[in-house]
Every structure is written in structure tokens, then in C-alpha cells.
Motif scaffolding. Structure first.
Motif, PDB file in Angstrom:
ATOM      1  N   SER A 244      51.311 129.093  18.447  1.00 22.47           N
ATOM      2  CA  SER A 244      52.486 128.657  17.699  1.00 22.47           C
ATOM      3  C   SER A 244      52.097 128.301  16.269  1.00 22.47           C
ATOM      4  CB  SER A 244      53.127 127.437  18.373  1.00 22.47           C
ATOM      5  OG  SER A 244      52.311 126.282  18.203  1.00 22.47           O
ATOM      6  N   ALA A 245      53.055 128.472  15.374  1.00 23.42           N
ATOM      7  CA  ALA A 245      52.807 128.127  13.972  1.00 23.42           C
ATOM      8  C   ALA A 245      52.528 126.644  13.821  1.00 23.42           C
ATOM      9  CB  ALA A 245      54.011 128.536  13.115  1.00 23.42           C
ATOM     10  N   ASP A 246      53.192 125.820  14.640  1.00 22.95           N
ATOM     11  CA  ASP A 246      52.975 124.379  14.570  1.00 22.95           C
ATOM     12  C   ASP A 246      51.542 124.028  14.981  1.00 22.95           C
ATOM     13  OD1 ASP A 246      54.002 121.537  14.425  1.00 22.95           O
ATOM     14  OD2 ASP A 246      53.350 121.608  16.519  1.00 22.95           O
ATOM     15  N   TYR A 247      51.045 124.692  16.027  1.00 21.98           N
ATOM     16  CA  TYR A 247      49.684 124.396  16.470  1.00 21.98           C
ATOM     17  C   TYR A 247      48.664 124.847  15.428  1.00 21.98           C
ATOM     18  CZ  TYR A 247      45.437 124.189  19.239  1.00 21.98           C
ATOM     19  OH  TYR A 247      44.170 123.891  19.669  1.00 21.98           O
ATOM     20  N   TYR A 248      48.891 126.013  14.828  1.00 22.82           N
ATOM     21  CA  TYR A 248      47.959 126.469  13.793  1.00 22.82           C
ATOM     22  C   TYR A 248      47.971 125.509  12.604  1.00 22.82           C
ATOM     23  CZ  TYR A 248      45.488 129.094  10.311  1.00 22.82           C
ATOM     24  OH  TYR A 248      44.574 129.454   9.357  1.00 22.82           O
ATOM     25  N   LEU A 249      49.144 125.001  12.238  1.00 23.65           N
ATOM     26  CA  LEU A 249      49.230 124.027  11.152  1.00 23.65           C
ATOM     27  C   LEU A 249      48.423 122.785  11.486  1.00 23.65           C
ATOM     28  CD1 LEU A 249      50.466 123.155   8.438  1.00 23.65           C
ATOM     29  CD2 LEU A 249      52.447 122.293   9.723  1.00 23.65           C
ATOM     30  N   ARG A 250      48.473 122.359  12.755  1.00 29.00           N
ATOM     31  CA  ARG A 250      47.677 121.201  13.177  1.00 29.00           C
ATOM     32  C   ARG A 250      46.191 121.470  13.008  1.00 29.00           C
ATOM     33  NH1 ARG A 250      49.402 120.479  19.091  1.00 29.00           N
ATOM     34  NH2 ARG A 250      47.633 119.036  19.092  1.00 29.00           N
TER      35      ARG A 250
ATOM     36  N   VAL B 183      49.128 134.242  10.548  1.00 28.21           N
ATOM     37  CA  VAL B 183      47.901 134.058  11.332  1.00 28.21           C
ATOM     38  C   VAL B 183      48.255 133.622  12.747  1.00 28.21           C
ATOM     39  CG1 VAL B 183      45.764 132.721  11.557  1.00 28.21           C
ATOM     40  CG2 VAL B 183      46.514 133.508   9.302  1.00 28.21           C
ATOM     41  N   ALA B 184      49.164 132.674  12.854  1.00 34.96           N
ATOM     42  CA  ALA B 184      49.561 132.179  14.171  1.00 34.96           C
ATOM     43  C   ALA B 184      50.155 133.295  15.032  1.00 34.96           C
ATOM     44  CB  ALA B 184      50.561 131.036  14.016  1.00 34.96           C
ATOM     45  N   LEU B 185      51.039 134.088  14.438  1.00 29.69           N
ATOM     46  CA  LEU B 185      51.671 135.196  15.176  1.00 29.69           C
ATOM     47  C   LEU B 185      50.623 136.178  15.671  1.00 29.69           C
ATOM     48  CD1 LEU B 185      54.235 136.775  16.031  1.00 29.69           C
ATOM     49  CD2 LEU B 185      54.179 137.855  13.761  1.00 29.69           C
ATOM     50  N   LEU B 186      49.721 136.584  14.789  1.00 27.32           N
ATOM     51  CA  LEU B 186      48.709 137.569  15.170  1.00 27.32           C
ATOM     52  C   LEU B 186      47.722 137.011  16.194  1.00 27.32           C
ATOM     53  CD1 LEU B 186      48.009 139.070  11.627  1.00 27.32           C
ATOM     54  CD2 LEU B 186      49.198 140.198  13.519  1.00 27.32           C
ATOM     55  N   ALA B 187      47.503 135.695  16.163  1.00 29.22           N
ATOM     56  CA  ALA B 187      46.562 135.079  17.099  1.00 29.22           C
ATOM     57  C   ALA B 187      47.223 134.694  18.418  1.00 29.22           C
ATOM     58  CB  ALA B 187      45.932 133.842  16.462  1.00 29.22           C
ATOM     59  N   GLY B 188      48.543 134.784  18.480  1.00 25.92           N
ATOM     60  CA  GLY B 188      49.234 134.454  19.720  1.00 25.92           C
ATOM     61  C   GLY B 188      49.352 132.965  19.979  1.00 25.92           C
TER      62      GLY B 188
END
Length: 287
Positions: free
Chosen positions: A51-57, A44-49
Motif C-alpha cells: 500500500s502507498a500508506d505503508y511505503y510512506l511509513r 513504487v508501492a504499486l509496483l512492489a505490491g
């Protein structure tokens, strides 16, 4: 709504919607050894542009106010429609919803008059699908359309209502998603809390649908009904907002078989009313 409440709901919504998008739908190879039914967080993070860390937050409720651009990107990746996107933006908004005085749901007098003269099944419902008023033909169509009943509760818990609906699965999915849309930020509304609490305890179907976080407006359409007296009915259903309540009207195509059956039902209802009135007269005269 506090920032903690908002982020908890935002994270829950993102997780639920992520589970519903398959890699194939997102244009990704499925791969082997996938442990989640939908997309992974990093996908999801990659497709949304982002970072994975921010999406996890975001999913863990550590960011109360992501930007509109981020939410729009997530809405695109999660393949949300306009109603779902608006709901997501509301969860992430940094503008607190202005407080407003809640008023009791009341039926305008002109709607009472309309119900009495309209000639087809019609009733008034509130935001939580409480039946506030109905005409005789609506009650003849379904006794669960009497004032005091709740449409969602009847649909989920009443076996007669379940048999009444030709497509019960679609009907329940639609009305639960509409309840979530109606709630929006009013999560502390007493009526919503009471209803959701009751159904979460008593209905497995509700728990399953509620966990999906689907959000849709419940609009008009076609209702397929199995009536115990006249058989199958195919009726149009229109829902019209009027002064804070909803007017719901069922009507057939003119000259159709359902039109004939509805006229038959109206006649049966009138005979029942006449018989009941006669019984009351006899009882009154006997006193």
C-alpha cells in the motif's frame, strides 16, 4: 544501531534510490507535470505490491523491520543489484548485528615482505582507504600512495591526484559507493565518522555522491593513469583481502607499452633512491 537510526537510514536509502529510477525504466508512462526526478512513492508501492500508506511509513522511518519479502519487492522495483539488495536487507533486518571488538588495522609481516619483492606497484589499504603500507614503485607511481595518506581524501581534494586519474568522475563515484558498502552498520566507527565529516564539509563532489546512497564493492579493473614523468599508463588493478586489510596490485600486460613505461619508472625511482642515499652519506661524512 538503534531502531531510529536504522529506519532513518532505510528511509533515506529508499528515497535516494527512488529518485534514480525513471518511469520509462520501470515500464510506466512518464506523464505530465512530474515534480520528482524518478518514481513517485505511490508508483513504487504499486509496483512492489504494497500500500502507498505503508511505503510512506517506510520512507518516513515509521517501520523498523519490514519483511524480507517487502524488501525484496522494493529491491526489484528500484532495480538494485546484488550488493545494493544485500545492503537494503541489512538496513531492514530485525536481527541486531552482533557486537564485535574492533581491532587496529595492521599489516601482516608477510605482506611487508611481499611488497618489497613483488616488482610491481603494490600497497595495503584499510576499510576506509587509508594507505597502511606501500612499496617504492607504488610511491613512484603516485606519491599519494605513501602510508598515512587516504585514497578517498586524495582523490577528492588533491588536484594532482585528480589530474592523475583519466576518468576522475568514475573513480570518485566508485570509491564513495565502496566506502558506504564498507561502513554497512558501523556508522559509529570513529574513523568513518572523522572521514565522512571532513569530506562532507570540504568536497561538493562527495556530498553529491553520498546523497545518492550508491553501494558497490570496489573490485579490480583497469586503471588509466596520466603520469607526469612517463605519460599514459594502462594497468590492471587487483584488490585482494588478506587478514582484514586489502592488498592492491597494479600491473601491465607483459611486453606492452605500459610495461616498458613502468620499467622506466622503476629505473627513475631507483636512481632517485641512489641519489638520496649518496646525499645522506655526504652529509653524514661532513659532520
Amino acid at each position: 544501531m538503534t531502531d531510529e537510526d536504522r529506519t532513518n537510514r532505510l528511509g533515506a536509502y529508499l528515497r535516494a534510490r527512488r529518485d534514480l529510477v525513471t518511469p520509462a525504466q520501470a515500464g510506466l508512462p512518464a506523464g505530465d507535470n512530474r515534480r520528482v526526478p524518478g518514481l513517485r512513492r505511490e508508483e513504487v508501492a504499486l509496483l512492489a505490491g504494497i500500500s502507498a500508506d505503508y511505503y510512506l511509513r517506510l520512507e518516513r522511518g515509521r517501520d523498523a523491520h519490514p519483511s524480507v519479502q517487502v524488501l525484496d519487492s522494493l529491491a526489484r522495483v528500484l532495480q538494485l543489484d546484488e550488493v545494493e539488495r544485500a545492503y537494503l536487507l541489512g538496513l531492514g533486518s530485525d536481527k541486531p548485528r552482533p557486537s564485535r571488538r574492533r581491532r587496529e588495522e595492521r599489516v601482516p609481516e608477510r605482506l611487508d615482505h611481499l611488497l618489497a619483492t613483488i616488482g610491481v606497484p603494490a600497497f595495503i589499504e584499510g576499510r576506509s582507504f587509508d594507505v597502511l603500507a606501500s612499496n617504492d614503485l607504488a610511491v613512484a607511481l603516485s606519491p599519494r600512495l605513501r602510508p598515512g595518506y587516504n585514497r578517498l581524501r586524495s582523490l577528492l581534494l588533491d588536484p594532482e591526484e585528480q589530474a592523475f586519474q583519466r576518468d576522475w568522475a568514475a573513480a570518485t563515484a566508485g570509491i564513495v559507493a565502496a566506502l558506504r558498502a564498507n561502513i554497512a552498520d558501523d556508522v559509529d566507527d570513529a574513523r568513518f565518522v572523522e572521514l565522512v565529516g571532513e569530506l562532507a564539509i570540504s568536497s561538493e563532489r562527495f556530498r553529491s555522491l553520498w546523497a545518492r546512497h550508491d553501494v558497490h564493492n570496489l573490485e579490480g579493473g583497469t586503471a588509466l593513469i596520466d603520469h607526469p614523468l612517463v605519460g599514459e599508463l594502462q594497468l590492471h588493478r587487483d584488490k585482494l583481502p588478506v587478514d582484514g586489510v586489502i592488498l592492491v596490485v597494479y600491473y601491465p600486460d607483459a611486453g606492452s607499452e605500459s610495461d616498458e613505461k613502468l620499467r622506466m619508472l622503476a629505473g627513475l625511482a631507483q636512481m632517485t633512491d641512489t641519489s638520496a642515499a649518496s646525499s645522506e652519506d655526504v652529509e653524514r661524512n661532513a659532520r
